[in-house]
Write an enzyme that holds these catalytic residues in place. Structure first.
Site, PDB file in Angstrom:
ATOM      1  CG  ASP A 178      -1.922   1.157   1.206  1.00  0.00           C
ATOM      2  OD1 ASP A 178      -1.639   2.174   0.542  1.00  0.00           O
ATOM      3  OD2 ASP A 178      -2.970   1.048   1.858  1.00  0.00           O
ATOM      4  CG  HIS A 179       0.838   4.292  -3.088  1.00  0.00           C
ATOM      5  ND1 HIS A 179      -0.295   3.716  -3.627  1.00  0.00           N
ATOM      6  CD2 HIS A 179       0.588   5.620  -3.036  1.00  0.00           C
ATOM      7  CE1 HIS A 179      -1.180   4.652  -3.877  1.00  0.00           C
ATOM      8  NE2 HIS A 179      -0.686   5.823  -3.534  1.00  0.00           N
ATOM      9  CG  HIS A 241      -4.980   4.159  -0.173  1.00  0.00           C
ATOM     10  ND1 HIS A 241      -3.929   3.278  -0.197  1.00  0.00           N
ATOM     11  CD2 HIS A 241      -5.253   4.452  -1.472  1.00  0.00           C
ATOM     12  CE1 HIS A 241      -3.590   3.039  -1.449  1.00  0.00           C
ATOM     13  NE2 HIS A 241      -4.383   3.733  -2.231  1.00  0.00           N
TER      14      HIS A 241
END
Length: 485
Positions: A178-179, A241
């Site tokens: 998950d960036h 996110h």
């Protein structure tokens, strides 16, 4: 303050989907920047693998074009760095569901070193790739696999994906990326909370009035219309996110900064999330604006009930946060591109100043993008004569100002996370049970509005979302922070 670059031992990294959009825009530029920074030792190899027919020379030219398009002017790199980077690249034409190319790929692997396989492909191929890596002898204890979101679209599909990977790899070898967790400020959030005695005693419902999490985008769904109309803002953003940001804000201090210790505490937060009253959910779709199509035109589905905006009021049902609401919102085509977390503290229990002094609260704001940094709003006397007039001013720590030029050179999220894979550090990656718990909480919410066939509200492009989202907080005597870059 000079940045400290610690090289890693030579490794083999294979990018499945090595000619795709994610590889061109994010993965390959991230690898190049780490190469440019001197973090890759001689002998490291990066191998692109995809269905397209290419040889090594053609792939190297393809990568050079991607770097020129998506990696700026390379001003921090020595002349000729792209040429040197090309020399560590090779390519294999490969069929994920067949036998073509797998023997050639296996022959490129070096024994006795870390092997990382980046699954930059659709989730439907995860199981096939994992199976063939084992069948062709490329999976051992030094093998790591990296998988991108979406990791399923509900609990059942997430469980199926977890099983497909677990059939061939141990959980310690699986890196669900998950960036958002790779952003510098997200990691600074943990340092801020657990490295400063100033904040931790106040980090609870006794002192915090509420918390806001905002991820706003100015772009529409673009070329992702088909995917997005099946996902929506809840599945695409909130379930992963925003959920991760909420976990880092709300979790208990882990016993140590260790991957499983951190993820254990995040999992507890997800499992403590309460049911969400439908009245505390606002969903919306952006309207057409001049030459910009609206959501319905973008997805080419005039009857779509999928949301491009969502705002929710959430509660973490535990001792630390009992009675403190969490307000989260995310949407497309909003007035500015910004991501921030705002911790809004309660007012002083007794106001010794006159009524004209107004209401004042301390607010700790963690800015994730576009200008990473941390603000703390404090109340002071307004300068000048005329009595005790109070005003709120920010104590601002913008990283580029506080830390100097080196703050501009910090690795971006993909750079940091890919190198964490090579090092074997899973702290910033989601564990399988964490993903499943997030879907277990999300599924009933989505199922309820789908069963009711709730129609999303319309909102203007360039706005803050539907007016009803503002009312979500106004009826609690609170208000959203302004969306601004």
């Amino acid at each position: 303050m000079a940045s400290r670059i610690i090289p890693v031992d030579p490794f083999d990294l294979v990018v499945f989907g090595g000619t795709g959009d994610l590889a061109r825009r994010k993965i390959l530029p991230a690898l190049f920047r780490r190469f440019c920074a001197g973090q890759m030792e001689e002998g490291t190899r990066i191998i692109g693998a995809a269905r397209s027919d290419m040889d090594d020379a053609e792939y190297r030219a393809f990568v050079a074009e991607a770097l020129i398009e998506f990696n700026g002017d390379h001003s921090g790199c020595e002349p000729g760095t792209i040429t040197r980077f090309q020399q560590i690249l090779s390519y294999v034409t490969l069929d994920a569901r067949g036998d073509k190319g797998w023997g050639e790929l296996a022959a490129k692997m070096h024994p006795g070193r870390v092997r990382a396989f980046y699954f930059s492909v659709g989730p439907s191929l995860f199981g096939d790739l994992a199976l063939r890596l084992h069948q062709h002898g490329m999976a051992d204890h030094d093998t790591r696999i990296v998988v991108e979101k979406p990791f399923g679209r509900d609990l059942a599909s997430a469980r199926a994906l977890n099983k497909a990977l677990a059939d061939h790899f141990d959980e310690s070898q699986i890196y669900r990326i998950d960036h958002y967790l790779g952003k510098e400020t997200v990691q600074n959030l943990m340092a801020l909370r657990f490295g400063n005695m100033l904040f931790e005693p106040l980090w609870n419902s006794h002192y915090v009035d509420h918390i806001q999490i905002t991820v706003a985008e100015t772009v529409g769904v673009g070329g992702r219309g088909d995917y997005y109309d099946r996902a929506g803002a809840m599945r695409d953003m909130v379930q992963n996110h925003l959920m991760q940001l909420l976990c880092l804000i709300a979790m208990e201090p882990p016993a140590k900064f260790d991957p499983d210790a951190v993820r254990d505490e995040k999992l507890k937060v997800i499992r403590a999330l309460g049911e969400v009253d439908p009245a505390q959910i606002v969903r919306g779709q952006y309207l057409e604006d001049e030459d910009k199509p609206g959501y319905l035109e973008h997805v080419e589905n005039p009857k779509s009930l999928t949301e491009s905006f969502i705002a929710l009021k959430l509660h973490v049902i535990n001792w630390r946060w009992a009675g403190t609401p969490f307000y989260v919102r995310t949407g497309k085509r909003l007035k500015a591109r910004t991501s921030e977390i705002a911790v809004v503290f309660k007012e002083a229990p007794h106001n010794i100043f006159d009524q004209d002094s107004g209401r004042h609260r301390n607010i700790l704001t963690i800015r994730l993008q576009p200008n990473e940094g941390i603000d703390l709003d404090v109340t002071i006397k307004e300068p000048g004569p005329g009595g005790m007039r109070l005003v709120d001013v920010p104590l601002d720590m913008t990283f580029t100002e506080a830390l100097g030029p080196d703050a501009e050179d910090v690795p971006d999220a993909y750079e940091r996370l890919i190198m964490d894979v090579v090092r074997g550090n899973q702290t910033l990656f989601m564990r399988g049970d964490e993903v499943e718990a997030a879907w277990a909480w999300t599924d009933p919410i989505v199922a309820a509005w789908e069963e009711r066939e709730d129609k999303p509200l319309s909102y203007e492009t360039g706005s803050s979302g539907p007016d009803e989202a503002l009312a979500l907080m106004h009826k609690d005597g609170r208000k959203w922070r302004d969306i601004r870059a």
